[in-house]
Design a protein around this motif. Structure first.
Motif, PDB file in Angstrom:
ATOM      1  N   ILE A  13       0.875  -1.181   0.000  1.00 40.73           N
ATOM      2  CA  ILE A  13       0.000   0.000   0.000  1.00 40.73           C
ATOM      3  C   ILE A  13       0.911   1.230   0.000  1.00 40.73           C
ATOM      4  CG2 ILE A  13      -1.726   1.315   1.315  1.00 40.73           C
ATOM      5  CD1 ILE A  13      -2.651  -1.336   2.545  1.00 40.73           C
ATOM      6  N   PRO A  14       0.656   2.189  -0.890  1.00 36.95           N
ATOM      7  CA  PRO A  14       1.554   3.350  -0.970  1.00 36.95           C
ATOM      8  C   PRO A  14       1.736   4.028   0.389  1.00 36.95           C
ATOM      9  CG  PRO A  14      -0.022   3.385  -2.787  1.00 36.95           C
ATOM     10  CD  PRO A  14      -0.432   2.264  -1.890  1.00 36.95           C
ATOM     11  N   ILE A  65       3.120  13.390  -0.774  1.00 35.75           N
ATOM     12  CA  ILE A  65       2.608  13.788   0.539  1.00 35.75           C
ATOM     13  C   ILE A  65       2.429  12.500   1.350  1.00 35.75           C
ATOM     14  CG2 ILE A  65       0.776  14.999   1.769  1.00 35.75           C
ATOM     15  CD1 ILE A  65       1.631  16.916  -0.285  1.00 35.75           C
ATOM     16  N   GLU A  66       3.105  12.425   2.471  1.00 35.05           N
ATOM     17  CA  GLU A  66       3.076  11.191   3.261  1.00 35.05           C
ATOM     18  C   GLU A  66       1.653  10.853   3.725  1.00 35.05           C
ATOM     19  OE1 GLU A  66       5.778  11.255   6.575  1.00 35.05           O
ATOM     20  OE2 GLU A  66       5.073   9.279   7.241  1.00 35.05           O
ATOM     21  N   TRP A  78      -9.239  -3.012   3.399  1.00 28.48           N
ATOM     22  CA  TRP A  78      -9.558  -3.567   2.069  1.00 28.48           C
ATOM     23  C   TRP A  78      -8.448  -3.397   1.033  1.00 28.48           C
ATOM     24  CZ3 TRP A  78     -10.294   1.358   3.273  1.00 28.48           C
ATOM     25  CH2 TRP A  78     -10.206   2.327   2.283  1.00 28.48           C
ATOM     26  N   ARG A  79      -7.493  -2.507   1.271  1.00 25.24           N
ATOM     27  CA  ARG A  79      -6.413  -2.300   0.315  1.00 25.24           C
ATOM     28  C   ARG A  79      -5.266  -3.269   0.590  1.00 25.24           C
ATOM     29  NH1 ARG A  79      -8.019   1.830  -2.642  1.00 25.24           N
ATOM     30  NH2 ARG A  79      -6.427   1.115  -4.044  1.00 25.24           N
ATOM     31  N   PRO A  80      -4.383  -3.560  -0.344  1.00 25.99           N
ATOM     32  CA  PRO A  80      -4.454  -3.157  -1.741  1.00 25.99           C
ATOM     33  C   PRO A  80      -5.632  -3.845  -2.427  1.00 25.99           C
ATOM     34  CG  PRO A  80      -2.323  -4.194  -1.215  1.00 25.99           C
ATOM     35  CD  PRO A  80      -3.210  -4.393  -0.063  1.00 25.99           C
ATOM     36  N   GLU A 245      -1.031   1.861  -6.861  1.00 28.68           N
ATOM     37  CA  GLU A 245      -1.078   0.398  -6.780  1.00 28.68           C
ATOM     38  C   GLU A 245      -1.138  -0.217  -8.179  1.00 28.68           C
ATOM     39  OE1 GLU A 245      -3.477  -0.039  -2.491  1.00 28.68           O
ATOM     40  OE2 GLU A 245      -4.321  -0.925  -4.315  1.00 28.68           O
ATOM     41  N   ALA A 246      -1.984   0.367  -9.033  1.00 26.21           N
ATOM     42  CA  ALA A 246      -2.169  -0.198 -10.377  1.00 26.21           C
ATOM     43  C   ALA A 246      -0.853  -0.191 -11.168  1.00 26.21           C
ATOM     44  CB  ALA A 246      -3.244   0.583 -11.137  1.00 26.21           C
TER      45      ALA A 246
END
Lengths: 453, 453
Positions: A13-14, A65-66, A78-80, A245-246
């Motif tokens: 996840i970013p 931006i963090e 729910w991510r990624p 993510e993509a």
């Protein structure tokens, strides 16, 4: 070959959102104070929004931006999200194109809206805010913010457009189950609402009125801020987790998109998937097409005009430099309620003006035909909004077949349609229709804008 | 700590289902021909079911049955499903217990039912079947089979209990969007339906009647088979992918459950998560508790009796050795429609008789209280059925707190409740109630069974 998912782990996840403005040579024009017509400063937004998002809204220098750790932790619910090769759809279309979609429908509330809702609620909580307000049309944003408010212990009041309040009781129930107050707008709880109800007792509401009520409640309640689910720069920023993510997942698939597609309302899911790929165009001159798919009944990018306009019908918001149909434009009652908005956010509008992206419009019947085929091939019933992206992806895949050329298509599935089945019912019964917008309508609405600035 | 997901990759989707019967010392008693009262053979099932599932139904020797590659490929649309640490719920309960749930709600149709639907449709297609039939109550099974039928190119007719056909239009629309025929039952399309409608023109239907109609249509249509979504052994078999994945994921989490919990209707999601863990009890004497959570208004395991009974109200099916309330038992109209079934499948009934598992009953209001808390803590609105498992997990977590002891709890979230919001609405409005079943009712229904065998 059947459908294949490309899955990331939680660690993927970013950790930062991508602020495209920092990389744009032509920055978006500033938003203006509607009274003075002067550019607004960060501080001018503090009464309405948290300081953190006010800062993000105006940030033109930091490309990354963090993401606060608390927000990232909740993204893990729910991510990624999966990237899926739509092999069933490819087979049905008998196309040489490879079709991928980013599946944002797997979020607990069923759409991408949670990506920004959690961030906005977090910053409010951090700054000691106790209450937040918002408006919602069909209810996707309101549902997302309801869960976000509960997660961070905030009280939320949602003004829901009255016609949707009654037509979409399930979305209302979802918000109430998460513990938020849902008020049909116009209501007797605000001056703006009371005035409208006095003048027009049977008025069924609009997003413009709901915004006025939510803003008024925020301004007149201690420790209360207002939140918005699209259009503004900070919302686009938060949504970039989708595209980031993509990007990694397309690498896993060993492909790079020739075209990236998303449906377009105010721009939140579009920016989310598109901006990280747009970065490759801005910085590396990469050759890829980026396409916004808007409803033919609300064609701001394809038939609107670039100029300053209000973000709401009533004209209370700052003036935004946007592709617009005029803030008084009344879109037809299509079932993709999330796309019924008169303008595009300022970043997208600048990118459109600079020829960095394209837009197409799609009629309602084509979107439902595409949605039904997609459901039968991929098992997921898409939201009517997302169906605009699907229809556009199908057009691209058919074109590839015509030309006998390979093509890699990536689109964003912004949400599922399980709460929109009434619309599918009408489609299957042959009771849905297309809507035309005449040039006269467009011209008429835009002509009224000329005296604003 | 907040919620953590434990994710597997596609390669971790099981390659074989687990057939628990092979490992049971006391095998389930055979199903009987209702006329001759003699044990039925595999071949006796061929007129109704595909040969492959008829064989699986009677297989008492093979512990592992290979999952066909075509089915496993389609599992990849949404499997493996996440295992989630419900850290938000733990915090809200202030419990020392660790609570995990297997999230089957992420399937495209929103529940675990697709695990068996795809297998059953596949085998029919393999054997040259062109048409299939089934019945559905609330519509979860019908929706799953509709997608499965489309995926394998079969025509499907679903008899949907009339009251649900009108009360749950969204589930009906989902089935129709996937391309299946949905008929409100009783209907004029079968002898059984016509007879009932002639006698009682306003009859709103029951699962029993719908089964009769689906069976009759299958028997009178060339190349047509009947399918069922629960109760039978082959359905339990297909659902074991749930527990087999969860086994690996609990290992990833570095824990082993003290208790495994699932809601209980006919037994499909319960068997799915429980049997792979039950295997550790059967083969290694592992000390873990396995708990079925049933509605207090339909308490077959806690208050029913073990004996031969019909699978349907009308008495057309084979006689099944089951814990039952009597096939004429009319459960109250609770919103967990999927749990309104009078009996338990034969494997579960044998395991219950042998003391290998426990059962508890839960009242409707407790389930909705639990569901609402879960939604607010974890962001997912659960199906009313799944809420029985959640309520039971919460009881276990509270007990751990009382005792001041650690405990690892695993439950199955069999589905989401986004299409059941009308029930949440009633709960929030204070309009839901509990239902009592008197000992007299239970005794009365069971006394009628004594003359069957």
């Amino acid at each position: 070959m059947t459908t294949k998912k490309f899955l990331l782990q939680e660690k993927d996840i970013p950790t930062a959102w991508y602020n495209i403005v920092a990389d744009m040579k032509n920055k978006p024009m500033p938003i203006l104070n509607p009274k003075t017509k002067q550019p607004m400063k960060e501080e001018d937004l503090y009464p309405l929004f948290s300081k953190a998002v006010s800062h993000q809204e105006m940030n033109t220098t930091d490309a990354w931006i963090e993401i606060p750790e608390e927000v990232r932790e909740l993204y893990k619910v729910w991510r990624p999200t999966p990237l899926v090769r739509a092999a069933g759809l490819e087979k049905a279309l008998d196309t040489p194109a490879h079709i991928y979609f980013k599946n944002e429908s797997v979020s607990p509330i069923g759409s991408h809206k949670l990506n920004s809702a959690l961030a906005q609620a977090y910053y409010c909580k951090q700054e000691g805010v106790t209450n937040i307000t918002t408006e919602t049309g069909a209810g996707q944003w309101g549902a997302a913010l309801s869960y976000a408010a509960k997660a961070f212990g905030l009280e939320l009041a949602v003004y829901m457009v009255k016609v949707s309040y009654h037509q979409k009781p399930y979305r209302r129930s979802i918000m109430q189950t998460f513990g938020s107050q849902v008020i049909a707008s116009p209501s007797m709880s605000t001056k703006a609402g009371r005035k409208i109800l006095t003048d027009h007792p049977n008025y069924q509401g609009s997003l413009g009125t709901a915004i006025s009520e939510a803003v008024e409640l925020a301004m007149s309640t201690p420790n209360c801020k207002y939140t918005l689910g699209s259009v503004l720069n900070h919302v686009m920023l938060h949504q970039t987790v989708i595209g980031l993510e993509a990007e990694k997942q397309m690498e896993m698939a060993g492909e790079y998109p020739d075209v990236v597609i998303a449906c377009f309302g105010g721009g939140s899911n579009f920016s989310g998937i598109a901006f990280p790929f747009m970065r490759h165009k801005l910085l590396e001159g990469k050759n890829l097409r980026i396409v916004a798919a808007e409803p033919a009944s609300c064609p701001k990018l394809t038939r609107g005009q670039f100029q300053y306009d209000f973000g709401d019908e009533a004209g209370y918001t700052p003036l935004i430099p946007m592709f617009t149909l005029g803030h008084n434009f009344a879109p037809a009652n299509i079932h993709a309620g999330g796309l019924r908005y008169h303008g595009a956010g300022s970043i997208v509008s600048q990118l459109m003006k600079d020829g960095m992206m394209e837009a197409v419009d799609v009629q309602q019947l084509e979107t439902f035909e595409a949605a039904t085929l997609f459901a039968q091939c991929e098992g997921i019933i898409p939201a009517p909004e997302s169906a605009h992206a699907i229809a556009t992806a199908i057009r691209e895949a058919k074109q590839a077949k015509l030309e006998g050329k390979p093509k890699t298509i990536l689109f964003n599935l912004s949400g599922h349609g399980l709460i929109d089945m009434a619309a599918y019912d009408l489609y299957l019964a042959g009771d849905l229709r297309n809507y035309e917008v005449t040039d006269e309508e467009v011209k008429h609405n835009l002509s009224e804008l000329e005296q604003i600035i």
